[in-house]
Write a protein that holds these residues in place. Sequence first.
Motif, PDB file in Angstrom:
ATOM      1  N   ARG A 113       2.045   7.044   2.823  1.00  0.00           N
ATOM      2  CA  ARG A 113       2.677   6.368   1.702  1.00  0.00           C
ATOM      3  C   ARG A 113       1.762   6.393   0.482  1.00  0.00           C
ATOM      4  N   LEU A 146       1.021   4.129  -2.785  1.00  0.00           N
ATOM      5  CA  LEU A 146       1.304   2.840  -3.414  1.00  0.00           C
ATOM      6  C   LEU A 146       1.139   2.986  -4.922  1.00  0.00           C
ATOM      7  N   VAL A 183       6.508   1.776  -3.964  1.00  0.00           N
ATOM      8  CA  VAL A 183       5.769   2.556  -2.989  1.00  0.00           C
ATOM      9  C   VAL A 183       6.621   3.765  -2.614  1.00  0.00           C
ATOM     10  N   GLN A 207      10.595   2.741  -2.532  1.00  0.00           N
ATOM     11  CA  GLN A 207      10.969   1.347  -2.258  1.00  0.00           C
ATOM     12  C   GLN A 207      10.213   0.415  -3.180  1.00  0.00           C
ATOM     13  N   THR A 208      10.825  -0.743  -3.433  1.00  0.00           N
ATOM     14  CA  THR A 208      10.073  -1.763  -4.169  1.00  0.00           C
ATOM     15  C   THR A 208       9.079  -2.391  -3.198  1.00  0.00           C
ATOM     16  N   ASN A 209       8.005  -2.876  -3.767  1.00  0.00           N
ATOM     17  CA  ASN A 209       6.920  -3.398  -2.950  1.00  0.00           C
ATOM     18  C   ASN A 209       7.240  -4.817  -2.468  1.00  0.00           C
ATOM     19  N   LEU A 232       7.509  -4.840   2.813  1.00  0.00           N
ATOM     20  CA  LEU A 232       7.326  -3.479   3.320  1.00  0.00           C
ATOM     21  C   LEU A 232       6.989  -3.514   4.797  1.00  0.00           C
TER      22      LEU A 232
END
Lengths: 362, 349
Positions: free
Chosen positions: A306, A308, A313, A328-330, A333
């Motif tokens: 991943r 960040l 992310v 994706q939004t953080n 997770l």
Amino acid sequence: MRGMDIELRDVSIRFGGFTAVHPTNLKIKAGEFFSILGPSGCGKTTILRMVSGFLNPTSGDVLIGGKSMAGIGPDKRPTALIFQSLALFPLMTVRENVAFGLEMRGMAKGPRSDKAQELLDLVALGDQGEKTPDELSGGQRQRVAIARALAVEPAVLLLDEPLSALDLKLRQHMRSELRDIQRKTGVTFIYITHDQGEALTMSDRIAVMKAGVIEQVDTTDLVYNAPSTAFTATFVGANNMFKGKIKEVSSDGAVIDTKYGLLRGTNPKNLSVGSEAILFVRPEKMTVQSGGKKSDNAIDVKYERRDLEGAFVNLHFLQDGDKFSVHQTNVNLKSHEKGESCTIGFDSKAGMILATGELADE
Amino acid sequence: MNSLRRSFGPILSLVIVVLVGVWVIGMIVGPQLIMVEQSLWNKEIGGDAAMNSTRIDRLYNEVDTLGFDISDAEALAESPKRTEKIATITAEIDAKKSTIKELEAVEIKPEKIYSFKNYTLMGASHFFIFVKTIGAAVAVTIIAFIVCYPIAFTVAKVATPGKAALIMLFLIIPYSINELLRVFAWLMILDNNGVANLLLGFMGFDPISFLGSGAGVFIAMIYAYILFMVFPIYNTVETLDSSQIEAARDMGAPTWQIHRKIVIPHAKPGIAVGCIMTFMLSAGSFAVPNIMTRGIAEPWFTQLIYNKFFESSNWNVGSAYAFTLVIACIVFIFMMMRFFGVGIKDIAK
């Protein structure tokens, strides 16, 4: 200052045996912030130089404000060009730079100094007039170039990747500044860039260009959300790709047969059954499946790593040598192990099936 | 000094320093100082000394005559009188020889009387030639600039790379030929019965004496030194970002304004270097005026210097003339730097 509209009528440009711009028709509205987006060498700078008058089209005609520009040199056109190198005059002060065009138009010293001051105030450099360009920072030099170009009251401002020399922070700041100046002055901006982020944040409309051909002209939203070719889909923003053949067409989309099975998506170009196609899904429209909740389309993949980015992310997955990413939004997770089997999926409305074609180089 | 040692190491930097020192002291400062020293004294000021060479010549003649007297005496029969006569003559010869030695010592190492007199000896006609030479060198420089600037600009900014290389080649080829031959070519063209007059004759004009009027020197000189103007200007114009020219045009500047406001200010150091080189070369040229005036036209100042040194054998006044020319050239350099507003640093760049 009032913007003027620009029209390219069947223009093409050839250099010897090489066609830099294939016959092109394009209309740019008065007062619009218009970007031409494409990889280097695609002919976008050539178009800009043609509009500014430094190049003559091999065929066709350029119209500015409805008037043909054939035989009219750059010094007589209602355009001003901002060069990639900015081309500020290093031996003159900032004020002399800004007043240069006015001086060449024969304006007397007093009024032209006042006018230069007015423009320096516009770009927030009111107190830097007596410095020379090399005493200024990159962003300030940028603004001097804009003020100098605006001094001659052009109806069309042409910008050739002017932000490419700046660092990231400054570049982002200058984007909104350019946009502001464009709104304040109402001048038509034609902005050349290879940076899709710049084009998306600033423009009203974008033309995506590839190898001398304009692939798509649309508003920023449409260029991003409804690309018309595989090239646009991969050049503007990131995309996950599934190659295959169209198996079934219905009123609300199509089904494509890929090595990951049958996948369902929209069919904006009305491709027919049997044609080679690619299904594109934006990473932010893709999700990692968990539990029993399943999307219309699901693909089994292996987790890789991943990246960040702070608020967001990017999750990277691998399968059969193909790479997939999910944005994706953080928030909440889940962590994964490298090599862990996962299922990713997407809603069939989020998938776009387009004809196979040349892709943008990564 | 330290940075030199850092980049070249101690041995190499010592060699460099020694070589530069030898060059500066031995080939620039030394000869120049000797020349200045020469120009500041005059051996003819001593009065009696002026007669020395005549007296030496006379004494040599007398010694030779006495040699004959000795042969005569030796022919006589052996007698005490003969011995006495030979001894007297030998003594006389020795006395004269020692006088010669004394006088020659003065001749070789004359008594130096220092003054600025040599600098005041230039007559009105020579001074006029000096002024004319400087004026002509300035004119050569101006004409060379007018000819060279468009060439340099074209090669640097207008021509395609291929064409630029071709122009450069055509400019350089003549310079691979010896300077004298190049000037002789002009002599053949401009001579009274040369090519130019032949053509004028065909067109029904009277022949023109190009050489007699001094125009020949002028033309040959512009041709001989044109490259020294082209290259410095080309080098600076070449570094100008072409988009500055385009930007100026885009903002409505006519061509002459682009040159006045953008190109020439940028090329100033190159123009200054070109002007200085062309001026120095033409003011100091000996070969070109020597061939092209051929005694028909008024000489250049360099020819006067040559005459002082090698025809009047007066090195002192010759040195004074030469140093006057050096001063004029230095003054010109500073005027040029002032005029173009460039410093030594800009020129070095």
